[in-house]
Scaffold this active site. Structure first.
Site, mmCIF file in Angstrom:
data_model
loop_
_atom_site.group_PDB
_atom_site.id
_atom_site.type_symbol
_atom_site.label_atom_id
_atom_site.label_comp_id
_atom_site.label_asym_id
_atom_site.label_seq_id
_atom_site.Cartn_x
_atom_site.Cartn_y
_atom_site.Cartn_z
ATOM 1 N N SER A 296 0.858 -1.193 0.000
ATOM 2 C CA SER A 296 0.000 0.000 0.000
ATOM 3 C C SER A 296 0.888 1.235 0.000
ATOM 4 O O SER A 296 2.035 1.182 0.464
ATOM 5 C CB SER A 296 -0.858 0.008 1.266
ATOM 6 O OG SER A 296 -1.469 1.270 1.458
ATOM 7 N N TYR B 173 -1.486 -0.798 10.495
ATOM 8 C CA TYR B 173 -1.758 -1.152 9.092
ATOM 9 C C TYR B 173 -0.543 -0.801 8.219
ATOM 10 O O TYR B 173 -0.061 -1.637 7.436
ATOM 11 C CB TYR B 173 -3.003 -0.418 8.589
ATOM 12 C CG TYR B 173 -3.273 -0.693 7.125
ATOM 13 C CD1 TYR B 173 -3.649 -1.970 6.711
ATOM 14 C CD2 TYR B 173 -3.127 0.290 6.148
ATOM 15 C CE1 TYR B 173 -3.871 -2.247 5.362
ATOM 16 C CE2 TYR B 173 -3.352 0.036 4.816
ATOM 17 C CZ TYR B 173 -3.726 -1.240 4.418
ATOM 18 O OH TYR B 173 -3.937 -1.509 3.084
HETATM 19 P P1 NDP Z 1 -11.726 -5.833 0.421
HETATM 20 O O1 NDP Z 1 -12.135 -5.613 1.834
HETATM 21 O O2 NDP Z 1 -12.711 -5.513 -0.661
HETATM 22 O O3 NDP Z 1 -11.210 -7.339 0.236
HETATM 23 C C1 NDP Z 1 -10.368 -7.929 1.192
HETATM 24 C C2 NDP Z 1 -10.269 -9.416 0.970
HETATM 25 O O4 NDP Z 1 -9.388 -9.949 1.968
HETATM 26 C C3 NDP Z 1 -11.601 -10.131 1.088
HETATM 27 O O5 NDP Z 1 -11.735 -11.046 0.047
HETATM 28 C C4 NDP Z 1 -11.490 -10.844 2.426
HETATM 29 O O6 NDP Z 1 -12.149 -12.106 2.377
HETATM 30 C C5 NDP Z 1 -9.981 -11.089 2.526
HETATM 31 N N1 NDP Z 1 -9.603 -11.318 3.908
HETATM 32 C C6 NDP Z 1 -9.594 -10.460 4.954
HETATM 33 N N2 NDP Z 1 -9.242 -11.088 6.091
HETATM 34 C C7 NDP Z 1 -9.024 -12.398 5.756
HETATM 35 C C8 NDP Z 1 -8.650 -13.558 6.481
HETATM 36 N N3 NDP Z 1 -8.424 -13.550 7.809
HETATM 37 N N4 NDP Z 1 -8.529 -14.735 5.813
HETATM 38 C C9 NDP Z 1 -8.766 -14.785 4.496
HETATM 39 N N5 NDP Z 1 -9.104 -13.724 3.736
HETATM 40 C C10 NDP Z 1 -9.242 -12.540 4.372
HETATM 41 O O7 NDP Z 1 -10.393 -4.969 0.244
HETATM 42 P P2 NDP Z 1 -9.440 -4.706 -1.030
HETATM 43 O O8 NDP Z 1 -9.816 -5.533 -2.188
HETATM 44 O O9 NDP Z 1 -9.327 -3.246 -1.201
HETATM 45 O O10 NDP Z 1 -8.053 -5.198 -0.402
HETATM 46 C C11 NDP Z 1 -7.203 -6.154 -1.005
HETATM 47 C C12 NDP Z 1 -5.776 -5.838 -0.586
HETATM 48 O O11 NDP Z 1 -5.382 -4.596 -1.126
HETATM 49 C C13 NDP Z 1 -5.563 -5.739 0.933
HETATM 50 O O12 NDP Z 1 -4.342 -6.377 1.276
HETATM 51 C C14 NDP Z 1 -5.471 -4.241 1.172
HETATM 52 O O13 NDP Z 1 -4.702 -3.931 2.314
HETATM 53 C C15 NDP Z 1 -4.792 -3.808 -0.112
HETATM 54 N N6 NDP Z 1 -4.954 -2.404 -0.440
HETATM 55 C C16 NDP Z 1 -6.207 -1.865 -0.614
HETATM 56 C C17 NDP Z 1 -6.331 -0.523 -0.915
HETATM 57 C C18 NDP Z 1 -7.648 0.127 -1.074
HETATM 58 O O14 NDP Z 1 -7.686 1.370 -1.079
HETATM 59 N N7 NDP Z 1 -8.745 -0.600 -1.261
HETATM 60 C C19 NDP Z 1 -5.159 0.330 -1.098
HETATM 61 C C20 NDP Z 1 -3.898 -0.350 -0.877
HETATM 62 C C21 NDP Z 1 -3.814 -1.662 -0.581
HETATM 63 P P3 NDP Z 1 -13.078 -12.715 3.535
HETATM 64 O O15 NDP Z 1 -13.595 -11.559 4.346
HETATM 65 O O16 NDP Z 1 -14.152 -13.451 2.789
HETATM 66 O O17 NDP Z 1 -12.189 -13.633 4.274
HETATM 67 C C1 8X3 Z 2 -4.985 1.864 1.899
HETATM 68 C C2 8X3 Z 2 -4.538 3.001 1.092
HETATM 69 O O1 8X3 Z 2 -4.720 5.503 0.645
HETATM 70 O O2 8X3 Z 2 -6.741 4.354 1.451
HETATM 71 O O3 8X3 Z 2 -4.057 0.826 1.770
HETATM 72 O O4 8X3 Z 2 -4.859 4.730 2.970
HETATM 73 S S1 8X3 Z 2 -5.250 4.475 1.551
#
Ligand code: NDP
Ligand code: 8X3
Length: 250
Positions: free
Chosen positions: A134, A147
């Site tokens: 991120s 985080y």
């Molecule tokens: P979402 O919340 O839409 O998706 C997150 C996914 O992670 C879900 O499928 C969830 O599945 C899974 N997950 C969470 N906890 C667990 C667990 N204990 N075991 C298995 N699966 C888990 O978020 P995003 O798609 O945005 O996030 C995906 C990645 O991208 C993350 O690592 C996030 O930190 C990163 N990211 C996101 C950003 C954003 O702005 N959206 C920016 C930068 C990075 P389930 O709950 O079914 O287990």
């Molecule tokens: C999360 C990115 O910009 O929403 O990983 O904090 S931001």
């Protein structure tokens, strides 16, 4: 020959968008996450090219056994370490500890265990690992200590893993997005849809599909090219300055 990707966190957001994109482009997808109903819905939508696998990233023993997955689904070319979540943006001194621990277990411990487990097979297949870090790994903000710390770990883990894998032909990338509208903020705020909507309102945030397109681009580059890190933001997101305090709080 058909390639196989294992995607963690395929039940929502970036993981689900990536599952769709890779299946549409002829890959087999092992889709993991905790919500089995969503995984089954994804299989109904995408067909037998997708294998749903209920998996909690906090269950280290199951992750370490995944390397023994046999048969055609055991031949994994690409590991997309995408599952992750953020605790609320409370300052650490006010934070609910179990939520911090969940983020660390999911974003760090689980990611390391699964990568360790699948790596021997990925090395045999000269495959690749793509990790979701991120912008938080680089740019501090209040309430982000845990985080951001997990995502800085993911970034550095990715870079150091390249050293371990030197000469194997295996590629490793850290993807570092800013704001992408997914369920991320809904999860972070404990289900507050209004808070999520207002965070992204007027920003034209990135979409899950924008990030999936980037993952697809990296995955399909010629084998001699490794993207080490890549940082992406919506045009309307940029940087804040330092915080300066003129008095100490009681
Ligand atoms: P979402 O919340 O839409 O998706 C997150 C996914 O992670 C879900 O499928 C969830 O599945 C899974 N997950 C969470 N906890 C667990 C667990 N204990 N075991 C298995 N699966 C888990 O978020 P995003 O798609 O945005 O996030 C995906 C990645 O991208 C993350 O690592 C996030 O930190 C990163 N990211 C996101 C950003 C954003 O702005 N959206 C920016 C930068 C990075 P389930 O709950 O079914 O287990
Ligand atoms: C999360 C990115 O910009 O929403 O990983 O904090 S931001």
């Amino acid at each position: 020959m058909t390639s196989t990707i294992l995607i963690t966190g395929a039940t929502a957001g970036i993981g689900a968008a990536s599952a769709r994109l890779f299946v549409h482009n002829g890959w087999r997808v092992i889709a993991t996450g905790r919500r089995g109903d969503r995984l089954r819905a994804l299989q109904d939508e995408l067909g037998d090219a997708l294998l749903p696998l209920e998996l909690d990233m906090r269950d280290t023993e199951s992750l370490l056994r995944l390397g023994e997955l046999g048969g055609e689904w055991g031949e994994i070319d690409l590991l997309l370490n995408n599952a992750g979540l953020a605790p609320p943006t409370d300052a650490l001194q006010d934070a609910d500890y179990p939520k911090l621990e969940t983020s660390i277990q999911t974003n760090v411990t689980g990611l390391v265990a699964l990568t360790r487990s699948l790596l021997p097979g990925i090395i045999r297949r000269k495959g690749a690992v793509i990790n979701l870090s991120s912008v938080a790994a680089t740019y501090p903000y209040r309430g982000g200590a845990v985080y951001a710390g997990t995502k800085a770990f993911v970034r550095q883990f990715s870079l150091d893993l390249r050293c371990d894998l030197a000469g194997t032909g295996v590629r490793v990338t850290s993807i570092e997005p800013g704001m992408a509208e997914t369920e991320f903020t809904l999860v972070r705020t404990g289900g507050d849809q209004a808070a999520s909507d207002s965070l992204y309102a007027g920003v034209e945030p990135m979409t899950a599909e924008d990030i999936a397109d980037t993952i697809w681009w990296i995955a399909t580059l010629p084998p001699h090219l490794n993207i080490n890190t890549i940082e992406l933001m919506p045009t309307r997101q940029s940087f804040a300055g330092f915080t300066v305090s003129r008095t100490d709080q009681a």
